[in-house]
Design a protein around this motif. Structure first.
Motif, short mmCIF file in Angstrom:
data_model
loop_
_atom_site.label_atom_id
_atom_site.label_comp_id
_atom_site.label_asym_id
_atom_site.label_seq_id
_atom_site.Cartn_x
_atom_site.Cartn_y
_atom_site.Cartn_z
N ASP A 51 0.96 -1.09 -0.08
CA ASP A 51 -0.07 -0.22 -0.02
C ASP A 51 0.80 1.33 0.03
N ASN A 61 -0.72 4.47 0.85
CA ASN A 61 -1.55 4.50 2.25
C ASN A 61 -2.89 4.76 2.07
N LEU A 113 -5.00 3.98 5.03
CA LEU A 113 -4.93 4.80 6.16
C LEU A 113 -4.66 4.02 7.27
N SER A 114 -3.75 3.04 7.10
CA SER A 114 -3.49 2.17 8.30
C SER A 114 -2.58 2.81 9.61
N GLN A 115 -2.03 4.05 9.08
CA GLN A 115 -1.32 4.91 10.33
C GLN A 115 -2.41 5.95 10.82
N GLN A 175 -9.37 5.83 9.36
CA GLN A 175 -9.83 4.67 8.64
C GLN A 175 -11.07 4.02 9.09
N SER A 223 -8.35 8.04 -0.53
CA SER A 223 -8.21 6.79 0.30
C SER A 223 -9.01 5.56 -0.31
#
Length: 220
Positions: free
Chosen positions: A78, A81, A84-86, A91, A153
């Motif tokens: 990814d 991103n 939006l894992s961080q 997310q 996203s």
């Protein structure tokens, strides 16, 4: 190592969503383009519910929900991103918006598109119900270029195939409706490289008994 197999139907927004996840992750799969009126026995054996997309991974796992296929691909790679894992709070917002698309907007979209099958109300009524969600997207897009920020996203990629389908019911009506930001956002995606990639035409698997490499293949 053999690649995962994806059963797909080019014009289905759920299948578009899955293919977008694969393209955006840089993965490759073996694509089997099907005809919905003649579903292959191999697909039905893997997923008896008989809807696309269906992904069969290299180890035989069956994933037959479009959003789950997106997540499967993007968890492997990814770079933008998109998941939006961080940003867990954002997310969660993205997933809630996608759920609203799937649970509320899509049923109204189906009734709007196939209004003759739902004579309880007029097509105009169904359009107005769908536009409640379109208005929500318009509001989000007044704040930034994409639904949840300045970069696209998973919310954008998971939702715009359905807005595209809504727009195509009455293109002139949609293009003149008071949703300039949704119109701009949708157009940007429809002329993008990922969309061009996922909308290439392939012979159907049933007719040709061939499957095709699909995806960019840049992932290690």
């Amino acid at each position: 190592m053999p690649l995962a197999t994806l059963y797909s139907f080019r014009r289905c927004p759920y299948a578009m969503r899955a293919r977008l996840g694969i393209v955006l992750s840089g993965a490759q799969v073996m694509l089997r383009e099907i005809i919905l009126k003649h579903k292959p026995e191999a697909m039905l054996a893997a997923s008896p519910k008989g809807t696309v997309p269906v992904l069969i991974t290299q180890n035989g796992q069956v994933i037959d929900e479009s959003l789950d296929i997106m997540i499967w691909a993007l968890r492997k790679n990814d770079p933008q991103n998109i998941l939006l894992s961080q940003l867990p709070a954002l997310q969660a917002t993205a997933m809630a918006l996608i759920k609203h698309n799937d649970d509320t907007f899509k049923p109204w979209l189906d009734k709007y598109k196939y209004a003759d099958r739902y004579p309880e109300y007029s097509q105009d009524y169904y359009r107005k119900q769908g536009e409640i969600f379109i208005s929500q997207l318009e509001s989000l897009l007044t704040k930034h270029h994409h639904l949840l920020g300045h970069t696209a996203s998973i919310a954008d990629y998971a939702i715009y195939p359905f807005v595209r389908q809504f727009a195509h019911v009455d293109k002139n009506g949609f293009n003149t409706a008071p949703y300039p930001n949704v119109q701009r956002w949708l157009t940007d995606h429809l002329i993008s490289d990922p969309f061009m990639d996922i909308m290439k035409k392939y012979p159907t698997w049933l007719e040709s008994e061939q499957q095709f490499l699909f995806g960019t293949g840049i992932q290690d």
